[in-house]
Design an enzyme around this catalytic site. Structure first.
Site, PDB file in Angstrom:
ATOM      1  N   GLY A  46      -5.496  -3.655  -2.492  1.00 48.72           N
ATOM      2  CA  GLY A  46      -6.760  -2.964  -2.190  1.00 48.72           C
ATOM      3  C   GLY A  46      -6.506  -1.468  -2.367  1.00 48.72           C
ATOM      4  N   CYS A  47      -5.393  -0.831  -2.125  1.00 44.18           N
ATOM      5  CA  CYS A  47      -4.876   0.668  -2.298  1.00 44.18           C
ATOM      6  C   CYS A  47      -5.307   0.822  -3.754  1.00 44.18           C
ATOM      7  CB  CYS A  47      -3.840   1.176  -1.654  1.00 44.18           C
ATOM      8  SG  CYS A  47      -3.736   0.734   0.170  1.00 44.18           S
TER       9      CYS A  47
END
Length: 156
Positions: A46-47
């Site tokens: 996600g990051c």
């Protein structure tokens, strides 16, 4: 969990070291719009999507006069590897003690796969030229984050 600064309040000043070993202070960006984004961990799915959205839209952000600053609890060498791997053009600030995270109220208990741990709630603060919180993006859509930032500042 500290209280999160609210829209209209002064954004808490901070100082930290980025992936290039540069000292970054929020007060040095007075007069500019700042997208201060807190994310859980370098090089996680996600990051990475979020950082790459900001990277891919970086020219649009710059054209709108928006400075991007990322913060996580990773150290500067982890940030350096992450930024080099994905060609990230903005500062990633190391906050291993989570002092910046606490000042912004984004450090708290999280649950992942049923495990509870202390970590960063993914949150982006849009800070205006006067150093005030202009908008808060809670739980950003990682793949569309650049659009959220531009829309949050009222720029299309």
């Amino acid at each position: 969990m500290h209280n999160m600064p609210e829209v209209g309040q002064r954004a808490p000043d901070f100082e930290g070291i980025d992936q290039h070993g540069r000292r970054i202070r929020l007060r040095d960006f007075l007069g500019k719009k700042v997208a201060l984004y807190f994310y859980p961990k370098d090089d996680t799915p996600g990051c990475t999507k979020q950082a790459c959205s900001l990277r891919d839209g970086y020219a649009r952000l710059q054209a709108a006069g928006i400075v991007v600053l990322g913060v996580s609890a990773d150290d500067a060498s982890s940030h350096r590897r992450f930024a080099e791997k994905y060609g990230l053009p903005f500062s990633l600030i190391a906050d291993p003690e989570a002092n910046i995270c606490r000042a912004y109220g984004v450090w708290g208990e999280r649950t992942l796969y049923g495990r509870k741990f202390m970590g960063i709630q993914r949150t982006t603060f849009l800070i205006d030229e006067a150093g005030l919180v202009y908008a808060i993006i809670r739980r950003p859509k990682v793949a569309q984050h650049v659009d959220e930032v531009l829309q949050g500042f009222g720029v299309q």
